[in-house]
Write an enzyme that holds these catalytic residues in place. Structure first.
Site, PDB file in Angstrom:
ATOM      1  N   GLU A 496      76.274  97.794  98.986  1.00 25.73           N
ATOM      2  CA  GLU A 496      76.323  97.832 100.447  1.00 25.73           C
ATOM      3  C   GLU A 496      77.777  97.842 100.907  1.00 25.73           C
ATOM      4  O   GLU A 496      78.570  97.010 100.495  1.00 25.73           O
ATOM      5  CB  GLU A 496      75.622  96.589 101.004  1.00 25.73           C
ATOM      6  CG  GLU A 496      75.809  96.381 102.481  1.00 25.73           C
ATOM      7  CD  GLU A 496      75.232  95.024 102.931  1.00 25.73           C
ATOM      8  OE1 GLU A 496      74.813  94.235 102.071  1.00 25.73           O
ATOM      9  OE2 GLU A 496      75.206  94.787 104.144  1.00 25.73           O
ATOM     10  N   ASP A 569      74.930  92.074 100.488  1.00 28.19           N
ATOM     11  CA  ASP A 569      75.411  90.767 100.930  1.00 28.19           C
ATOM     12  C   ASP A 569      74.235  89.812 101.121  1.00 28.19           C
ATOM     13  O   ASP A 569      73.110  90.238 101.351  1.00 28.19           O
ATOM     14  CB  ASP A 569      76.138  90.905 102.279  1.00 28.19           C
ATOM     15  CG  ASP A 569      77.494  91.560 102.114  1.00 28.19           C
ATOM     16  OD1 ASP A 569      78.025  91.539 100.985  1.00 28.19           O
ATOM     17  OD2 ASP A 569      78.009  92.113 103.111  1.00 28.19           O
ATOM     18  N   ASP A 571      73.177  88.203 103.525  1.00 25.46           N
ATOM     19  CA  ASP A 571      72.937  87.942 104.945  1.00 25.46           C
ATOM     20  C   ASP A 571      71.791  88.831 105.437  1.00 25.46           C
ATOM     21  O   ASP A 571      71.159  89.526 104.644  1.00 25.46           O
ATOM     22  CB  ASP A 571      74.221  88.181 105.764  1.00 25.46           C
ATOM     23  CG  ASP A 571      74.721  89.604 105.603  1.00 25.46           C
ATOM     24  OD1 ASP A 571      73.978  90.456 105.046  1.00 25.46           O
ATOM     25  OD2 ASP A 571      75.855  89.890 106.031  1.00 25.46           O
ATOM     26  N   ASP A 573      71.654  91.591 107.300  1.00 22.68           N
ATOM     27  CA  ASP A 573      71.818  93.027 107.085  1.00 22.68           C
ATOM     28  C   ASP A 573      71.556  93.392 105.635  1.00 22.68           C
ATOM     29  O   ASP A 573      70.898  94.389 105.334  1.00 22.68           O
ATOM     30  CB  ASP A 573      73.251  93.464 107.447  1.00 22.68           C
ATOM     31  CG  ASP A 573      73.394  93.668 108.943  1.00 22.68           C
ATOM     32  OD1 ASP A 573      72.363  93.577 109.649  1.00 22.68           O
ATOM     33  OD2 ASP A 573      74.532  93.909 109.401  1.00 22.68           O
TER      34      ASP A 573
END
Ligand code: TSJ
Length: 706
Positions: A496, A569, A571, A573
């Site tokens: 990503e 990541d 998180d 997203d």
């Protein structure tokens, strides 16, 4: 998103340039007499034909008088102005100025004048003057009119009368002559100073003569002065001249025609704005101007010029003038080669640029071989890719009969030009390199570096091609592939974000690990529809990289990696992207999951540094265990990673990629199905499942793998 933008752009194009001639609409009520009186904007093609027929009927009557023939010609211009000046927009309006200025430039090129003045006047007119011989005032046998009247009323009359045609080169793209400007003006006046006399003529309403040429006084000066007012009936969009547009074109004209002084004054502002352009060195100064903000490789600028004659298909001898100026600057930009024919930019190059390229490749290779820059074991030669890097060049030719090709007529087609440019440049460049050894070697070194880089990349690509039996041209450019050709040991990291992708590229084992960076959010998961997923460029890249196709035709025996690692990541997203990818694999590459080839990378969440050693924790519990084992006081600092991008390549390698120490989760079919469900929830209109998802976004990955 992308599609929408594309569509908008297409619509815009249709409305603007392409169909500019079509702004003429049929007015059903327009009678023929109206049309005759007011040959302006409301004339359709049908009506043009009517006019022509009527003219033919009256034939003998109308066409015996040269005057009427002349007017018919100019009327044709008013009926279809786009055919003569390209458009009736601001661009077309300015073409009128270029057209008149070109005539002064011709006089300068013929060697009879050195100054051209252009003024933009308060009343919407433009005045252009030169200090040349003055347009001939005597009667021209062919037309029965004075030279001046002929120039302004006969289409394409240009300098093509009298015995001495001079060296006429103007009239490139729209070189249609001064009569076209007259036809499209509400009024136009000419003053000619010649042989002791001052002469005057005036036209009105699209070239209708008001008074034939008259001697109005005596003078010791010589030159031509033209003032015209563009007709607002034709230029319906605007009749306002743009100072910057005119300034830039006149400066370019001065660069392209050395030693011609071009002055510009704008009287519409108080005080009047003035610009003056004069370039002793012409193209040389043009290159200097273009390179102003760059660092040159060698200080001086190469320049050469030459004139060669050739016989055209009618055995008529024609003269072609060639000029080239160039300089190398720092960097790899290859977009700085500009070409012109008869002072008009040839944006798509053509035979003059081909000739330039031939000479460059030939001479630079010869020099490199002769001077041992390219050694015996350098099998390959320099090519244009190598020598174009960092080169700023201008190729300008003057041709009496240019032929343009291509949709936008921006490409020079005359075949004889190639050899002539190649000869002129070849000789001069060869000599320059011989006479300037030090500079030549600097240039050689730059080209050699580009050459080395190119060969390296080519051989790298060739090796990959061999190993994969795959057409590399189709592999996504963003993929940093691995060198091994054994899928069993190969791993594809789908990463990503570009910065994390960069770290991963540096931290990987390039033999077995490949990196495919994905742009931030590949899709708005909430709104994604299945067919949109397949159209997505990032997904397309992934399909190509994996190599087994997708959907019903997916062939797991063809895949190029046996570990597909999703690295996002920790998180929201990152979870979105993970969900999307898993859903995609579940729907379109199910065997990949069934065989256990899909993994999720586990980057650490925390790092604790203690006595020069780094300890990584993958959860809060682990962090506490580490603190306890190391006997750390509360408040001892630790780092929390918010994203992959925060890790440097070494850390990423050490914690997440190195097969010896990393932790990865293997995705099961159950996981994938769960992801698919979450995906459906996320796509739905209901907000609740999304909130739920955000709370707990790693629920579907359980099985540990090393
Ligand atoms: F000044 C200007 F740019 F506005 C302008 C200059 C506009 C136009 C339409 C023409 C000219 C112009 C034309 N300047 N100089 C000439 N020269 C001739 O037309 C000319 C003069 C002498 C002879 C000769 O054989 O003696 C031949 C030509 C073509």
């Amino acid at each position: 998103m992308k599609e929408d933008k594309f569509e908008k752009e297409e619509v815009k194009e249709e409305n603007s340039s392409e169909n500019e001639e079509e702004v003429f609409t049929i007015d059903e009520d327009a009678g023929f007499t109206d049309t005759e009186k007011n040959l302006d904007k409301r004339i359709s093609k049908d009506i043009i034909e009517v006019i022509d027929e009527k003219a033919l009927e009256k034939g003998s009557e109308n066409y015996t008088s040269e005057n009427l023939t002349v007017l018919d010609g100019l009327d044709a211009v008013r009926i279809r102005p786009g055919m003569y000046i390209g458009s009736t927009s601001s661009t077309g309006l300015h073409h009128l100025v270029w057209e008149i200025v070109d005539n002064g430039i011709d006089e300068a090129l013929a060697g009879f004048c050195d100054t051209i003045n252009v003024s933009i006047n308060r009343d919407g007119t433009i005045t252009v003057s030169d200090n040349g011989r003055g347009i001939p005032v005597d009667k021209v046998t062919k037309t029965g009119l004075s030279g001046v009247e002929t120039v302004f009323t006969v289409l394409h009359a240009g300098g093509k009368f009298g015995d001495n045609e001079g060296y006429k080169v103007s009239g490139g793209l729209h070189g249609v002559g001064a009569s076209v400007v007259n036809a499209l003006s509400s009024w136009l006046e000419v003053v000619v100073d010649k042989d002791g006399g001052e002469y005057f003529i005036r036209f009105e309403n699209g070239g209708h003569i008001v008074k034939h040429l008259e001697r109005v006084g005596n003078t010791t000066k010589h030159g031509t002065k033209v003032t015209f007012k563009p007709d607002p009936l034709i230029f319906t969009e605007t009749t306002e001249f743009n100072f910057e547009t005119i300034k830039n074109r006149l400066r370019q004209m001065a660069f392209l025609n050395k030693k011609v002084k071009i002055n510009l004054t704008d009287f519409r502002v108080d005080p009047a704005k003035e610009e003056s352009f004069y370039y002793e060195g012409g193209l040389k100064e043009y290159v200097h101007f273009l390179n102003k903000t760059s660092i040159p490789l060698v200080d001086d600028i190469f320049y050469c010029e030459g004139i060669q004659k050739f016989k055209d298909i009618n055995e008529k001898e024609e003269t072609i003038a060639v000029e080239v100026a160039m300089q190398y600057i720092d960097g790899d930009n290859t977009n700085n080669i500009y070409s012109f024919c008869n002072n008009v930019s040839t944006g798509n190059g053509g035979t003059h640029v081909e000739g330039f390229g031939l000479a460059m490749t030939r001479v630079l290779n010869n020099y490199a071989r002769d001077n041992n820059v390219l050694k015996k074991n350098d099998k390959e030669n320099f090519n244009s890719e190598d020598w174009k890097k960092g080169l700023t060049a201008i190729i300008s030719i003057k041709h009496p009969n240019p032929q343009y090709e291509g949709q936008t007529k921006g490409k020079l087609g005359n075949p004889e030009v190639k050899k002539i440019v190649s000869n002129v440049l070849g000789q001069a460049l060869g000599r320059y390199l011989e006479e300037n050894k030090n500079k030549a070697l600097l240039i050689m070194r730059k080209i050699y570096e580009a050459y080395e880089r190119r060969l390296k990349i080519e051989s790298y690509k060739k090796n990959l091609e061999k190993k994969n039996g795959l057409d590399l041209a189709t592999l996504p450019g963003k993929l940093a592939d691995c060198s091994s050709n054994n899928p069993e040991e190969c791993e594809l990291f789908i990463v990503e974000g570009n910065s994390a992708g960069g770290s991963a590229k540096l931290g990987r084992d390039p033999r077995i690990q490949a990196i495919l960076p994905l742009r931030g959010k590949i899709l708005n998961v909430q709104k994604a529809q299945e067919h949109k997923i397949m159209d997505n460029a990032e997904i397309g890249n992934m399909i190509t990289a994996i190599g087994g196709g997708y959907g019903e035709k997916f062939d797991v025996s063809k895949i190029r990696y046996h570990k597909i690692v999703i690295m996002t990541d920790a998180d929201v997203d990152g979870s979105h992207i993970r969900i999307l990818l898993l859903t995609f694999f579940n729907r379109f590459m199910r065997p990949l999951i069934e065989k256990g080839y899909v993994y999720i990378a586990q980057p650490p969440l925390y790092k604790v540094e203690y006595k020069g050693k780094a300890y990584y924790a993958y959860s809060d519990e682990q962090l506490n265990v580490i603190r306890k084992q190391l006997n750390l006081k509360s408040g001892y600092p630790f780092q929390r990673y918010k994203g992959l991008g925060e890790m440097d390549p070494d850390q990423l390698e050490e914690t997440t990629m190195n097969p010896e120490v990393r932790k990865m989760l293997r995705v099961t079919v159950d996981d994938a199905i769960t992801a698919d469900q979450i995906f459906n929830d996320l796509m739905g209109e209901d907000v609740a499942p999304r909130t739920e998802f955000i709370k707990d976004n790693a629920q579907f990955v359980k099985n540990l793998d090393i």
